[in-house]
Design an enzyme around this catalytic site. Structure first.
Site, PDB file in Angstrom:
ATOM      1  CE1 TYR A 123       7.740   2.476 -11.470  1.00  0.00           C
ATOM      2  CE2 TYR A 123       5.162   2.589 -10.860  1.00  0.00           C
ATOM      3  CZ  TYR A 123       6.624   1.466 -11.166  1.00  0.00           C
ATOM      4  OH  TYR A 123       6.700   0.161 -10.689  1.00  0.00           O
ATOM      5  CE  LYS A 170      19.054  -1.643  -0.610  1.00  0.00           C
ATOM      6  NZ  LYS A 170      19.188  -2.909  -0.199  1.00  0.00           N
ATOM      7  CG  ASP A 203      16.614  -5.099   1.096  1.00  0.00           C
ATOM      8  OD1 ASP A 203      16.197  -4.104   1.909  1.00  0.00           O
ATOM      9  OD2 ASP A 203      18.346  -5.168   0.346  1.00  0.00           O
ATOM     10  CG  ASP A 231       1.738  -6.876  -8.272  1.00  0.00           C
ATOM     11  OD1 ASP A 231       0.762  -6.037  -7.319  1.00  0.00           O
ATOM     12  OD2 ASP A 231       1.629  -7.266  -9.375  1.00  0.00           O
TER      13      ASP A 231
HETATM   14 MG    MG Z   1       1.403  -2.539 -10.318  1.00  0.00          MG
END
Ligand code: MG
Ligand code: NAI
Length: 330
Positions: A123, A170, A203, A231
Site C-alpha cells: 500500500y 509469507k 494462508d 475482513d
Molecule cells: Mg479493508
C-alpha cells in the site's frame, strides 16, 4: 465548571459513511461527555463537486482535532484514507473482532485483535506500468516500521492481558521482505518474555481463523495481509457491520469502521451502525473517557443480545432505530 469539550473532526464520506457516523456521534453525545464535533468533506462526491477527494481544509481539520471519526469513502479510498493515515502518522491499525451474544456467527468465543501495519507494504503506492502489458507493484518493508508495529502489538498484548502475539507472514515466498518483518518481530519478542510469541503463514492462518479463531489472541501483520484478514475475521463474528478500527500514531488518532461505503445499501436505512458506534467507544477510551467507553460497549452488547438490530444481523430495525436501541440502554 463544565469540562472543555473534546474536539472531534468528523469525516462522513460516501455511501453509508454519513449514516453510520451520524449514529456514532449521536451515541457519543448521549454519553454526556462533552464533544465539539466539526464535519469535513472527503470522498467520491466531494471529488465530483470540488475536484479534490481530500480537500486541504479536511486535512487541516483532521490534524487540528483531538481525534477523527471517519465513515467510509468509495472509489477514492486510496486518495482519502491512505493519505489521511499517512498525514496523521497513524502507523498502527487496531482491528478487533469480538463475537457478541445473540449475534449468529461461526465462533461465539472469538475475541481477536489484529494489529495491522499501516504505512507500507504493497500500500506504499509504488505501482509502475513497464509496458502496456506489464505492471509492477513494489512491496516496501522497513526495519523501522516493522519493529515499531511489533512493539506496538506486544505493548497492546501486555496492557490488555493477552498472553500471546502471532506474527503473520509469507516469508517462505517473500523471503526478503517478510524475512525482515519476521526478524524484527523476533527481536522485539525477546524484550517481552511474559508474552508468548509464535509465527503463522498467512494462508494457513486464514484457514485456521475460519476453523478456530480462538487459537489467536493478538495478530501482528503487514498492511495487505492485515486488510484481508480483518475482513475475514469480521466474517467469522457475523459481518462487517460489527467491526471498528483505530488508526493510532504518536500524535493523532482516527477511528473508522472496517467496512467501506456499501453502495448496495446506501441511503436505505439498512446500514448497521454497530461498527461505527464501537469506533465511538474506542475514541472515548483514547480520550481517557474509560467509563463512558464501557457504557457504550455494554449498551451495544445489550441491544445486540436483545435482537434490536439491523437486517444484516437478522433483525428488522433501520439504522436510526438500532442506534436508538443502544442509546436507550446507555
Ligand atoms: Mg479493508
Ligand atoms: P463494503 O465494506 O462497503 O461492503 C461489503 C458488503 O458488506 C456489502 O454487501 C455491504 O452492504 C456490507 N456492509 C458493509 N458495511 C455494512 C454495514 N455497516 N451494515 C450492513 N452491511 C454492511 O465493501 P465493498 O462493497 O467491497 O466496497 C464498497 C466501496 O467501499 C468501494 O468503493 C471501496 O473502495 C470502498 N471501501 C472504502 C473503505 C474505506 O473508506 N476505508 C474500506 C473498504 C472499502
Amino acid at each position: 465548571m463544565s469540562k472543555t469539550p473534546h474536539h472531534v473532526a468528523v469525516i462522513p464520506g460516501d455511501g453509508i459513511g454519513p449514516e453510520v457516523t451520524a449514529a456514532a456521534a449521536q451515541v457519543l453525545t448521549a454519553t454526556g461527555v462533552a464533544f465539539a464535533f466539526r464535519s469535513y468533506e472527503a470522498g467520491d462526491d466531494c471529488l465530483e463537486r470540488t475536484g479534490k477527494a481530500l480537500p486541504q481544509e479536511t486535512l487541516d481539520g483532521a490534524l487540528a482535532a483531538k481525534a477523527v471519526l471517519f465513515g467510509a469513502v468509495g472509489k477514492s479510498a486510496a486518495e482519502v484514507i491512505l493519505r489521511l493515515r499517512a498525514e496523521l502518522g497513524t502507523f498502527a491499525n487496531l482491528r478487533p473482532s469480538k463475537a457478541y451474544q445473540g449475534v449468529p456467527c461461526l465462533h461465539p468465543k472469538t475475541d481477536l485483535m489484529i494489529v495491522r501495519e499501516n504505512t507500507e507494504c504493497l500500500y506504499a503506492g509504488h505501482e509502475s506500468r513497464l509496458t502496456p502489458e506489464v505492471v509492477t507493484a513494489t512491496r516496501v518493508i522497513t526495519r523501522g516500521a516493522s519493529e515499531r508495529i511489533a512493539r506496538f502489538a506486544f505493548d497492546y498484548a501486555r496492557a490488555h492481558g493477552r498472553r500471546m502475539v502471532t506474527a503473520v507472514h509469507k516469508s517462505n515466498v517473500l523471503r526478503l521482505s517478510d524475512g525482515l518483518f519476521l526478524e524484527c518481530c523476533r527481536k522485539v519478542a525477546a524484550d517481552y518474555r511474559d508474552i508468548a510469541y509464535e509465527e503463522a503463514l498467512v494462508d494457513s492462518a486464514a484457514m485456521k481463523l475460519v476453523l478456530d479463531p480462538t487459537q489467536y489472541q493478538v495478530m501482528v501483520t503487514t498492511n495487505l495481509f492485515g486488510d484481508i484478514l480483518s475482513d475475514l475475521a469480521a466474517g467469522v463474528i457475523g459481518g462487517l457491520g460489527l467491526c471498528p478500527s483505530a488508526n493510532l500514531g504518536p500524535e493523532h488518532a482516527l477511528f473508522e469502521p472496517v467496512h467501506g461505503s456499501a453502495p448496495d445499501i446506501a441511503g436505505q436505512g439498512k446500514a448497521n451502525p454497530s461498527a461505527a458506534i464501537l469506533c465511538g467507544a474506542m475514541l472515548l477510551r483514547h480520550l481517557g473517557e474509560e467509563a463512558a467507553a464501557l457504557r457504550v460497549e455494554k449498551a451495544l452488547e445489550a441491544a445486540l443480545a436483545a435482537g434490536e438490530v439491523t437486517g444484516d444481523l437478522g433483525g428488522s430495525l433501520n439504522t436510526t432505530a438500532a442506534t436508538g436501541a443502544v442509546i436507550a440502554r446507555l
